[in-house]
Write a protein that holds these residues in place. Structure first.
Motif, PDB file in Angstrom:
ATOM      1  N   MET A   1       0.858  -1.199   0.033  1.00 17.14           N
ATOM      2  CA  MET A   1      -0.030  -0.073  -0.009  1.00 17.14           C
ATOM      3  C   MET A   1       0.662   1.208   0.185  1.00 17.14           C
ATOM      4  O   MET A   1       0.409   2.155  -0.530  1.00 17.14           O
TER       5      MET A   1
ATOM      6  N   VAL B   1      -5.091  -5.049  -0.239  1.00  7.65           N
ATOM      7  CA  VAL B   1      -4.344  -4.033  -0.291  1.00  7.65           C
ATOM      8  C   VAL B   1      -2.950  -4.451  -0.337  1.00  7.65           C
ATOM      9  O   VAL B   1      -1.790  -3.770  -0.831  1.00  7.65           O
TER      10      VAL B   1
ATOM     11  N   ALA C   1      -6.820  -1.136  -3.780  1.00  7.31           N
ATOM     12  CA  ALA C   1      -5.933   0.218  -3.637  1.00  7.31           C
ATOM     13  C   ALA C   1      -6.523   1.190  -4.599  1.00  7.31           C
ATOM     14  O   ALA C   1      -6.540   2.482  -4.084  1.00  7.31           O
TER      15      ALA C   1
END
Length: 272
Positions: free
Chosen positions: A33, A214, A237
């Motif tokens: 992330m 993510v 994301a």
């Protein structure tokens, strides 16, 4: 001999015009992330000139199982208070399955807890979560049916499936890559995703969720899969980035990451 006074910064630096601060709450083992979001916002900056900085708080989690995920949830408020010390404009709770493990619509309570912790710390901020962002974005797009890819073991994938279906969206197919170690998830090759997407049962699908996680890298494959299959492609994301931009009042202008973030608007194919 007297010791000279040393000025210490007691508050965050004043916010600059043309700059937004984004706070992230991530699992301690997350390695994706904090690479994919800054890259997306770098492209946004390239298009608009507005700059973004990222400030993270980490909550302990090594293995993607229900016990560790639920333990992480209990740390969210402390992480929110810590990251809000940077006087961020928005906070993203970036662990989709930790929220979904709590049951349908759990993102509502999680986001409220984080927002309250930031406000109580004297630095209120807009809040989203990857779980909430994914389902809300699908709903906003008018998506009724999706096919998706997850890195999880099958029981967790089923839990994610039920969460999305609890939001009124049918999951036609859900591939489980069955990787339990979160660091290993972050090492998965996104170049394998186009082939996985081709094999999804997607007849009648309005969109593809290329990464319902993510931590599973997917950004390099998003545009390629969307172009090849002719369906909108989103990930946990990209949906999170979309909601952060919305919360800041910024129109998406990100290239190479799917129509959701391009600013052109998402067209869901009409079903015959």
């Amino acid at each position: 001999m007297s010791t000279p006074d040393i000025a210490c910064e007691a508050v965050p630096a004043p916010k600059q015009s043309g700059l937004s601060r984004i706070g992230l709450i991530v699992p301690s083992s997350n390695t994706t992330m904090e690479t994919e979001l800054p890259e997306l916002f770098r492209r946004q900056t390239e298009a608009t000139g507005h700059k973004y900085t990222f400030h993270s708080a980490r909550a302990g989690m090594k293995n993607v199982n229900k016990e560790e995920l639920l333990a992480m949830v209990g740390k969210a408020a402390d992480c929110a208070a810590a990251v809000s010390d940077a006087d961020v404009d928005a906070i993203a709770y970036a662990c989709l399955v930790a929220v979904m493990a709590q049951g349908t619509n759990a993102h509502v309570g999680s986001e409220a807890t984080i927002a309250q912790a930031a406000e109580d710390n004297g630095h209120p901020a807009a809040v989203t979560s990857s779980a909430g962002a994914l389902v809300r974005t699908l709903q906003e797009m008018g998506v009724e049916k999706v096919a998706m890819v997850t890195p999880y073991m099958k029981p967790l994938t089923q839990m994610v499936r039920e969460y999305i279906e609890g939001a009124g969206i049918t999951v036609l197919d859900a591939v489980s890559l069955e990787v339990a170690d979160n660091l290993a998830v972050g090492c998965l090759d996104p170049q394998n995703l186009p082939e996985i997407a081709r094999n999804l049962k997607r007849d009648g699908a309005d969109a593809i969720v290329l990464s319902a996680c993510v931590q599973m890298p997917s950004l390099p494959a998003v545009q390629a899969v969307e172009d090849e299959l002719g369906l909108p492609v989103i990930t946990a994301a990209t949906a999170t980035a979309y909601e952060i931009l919305k919360s800041l009042g910024h129109a998406p202008a990100i290239t190479g990451a799917g129509s959701l973030l391009s600013g052109a608007g998402v067209k869901v194919p009409a079903q015959i």
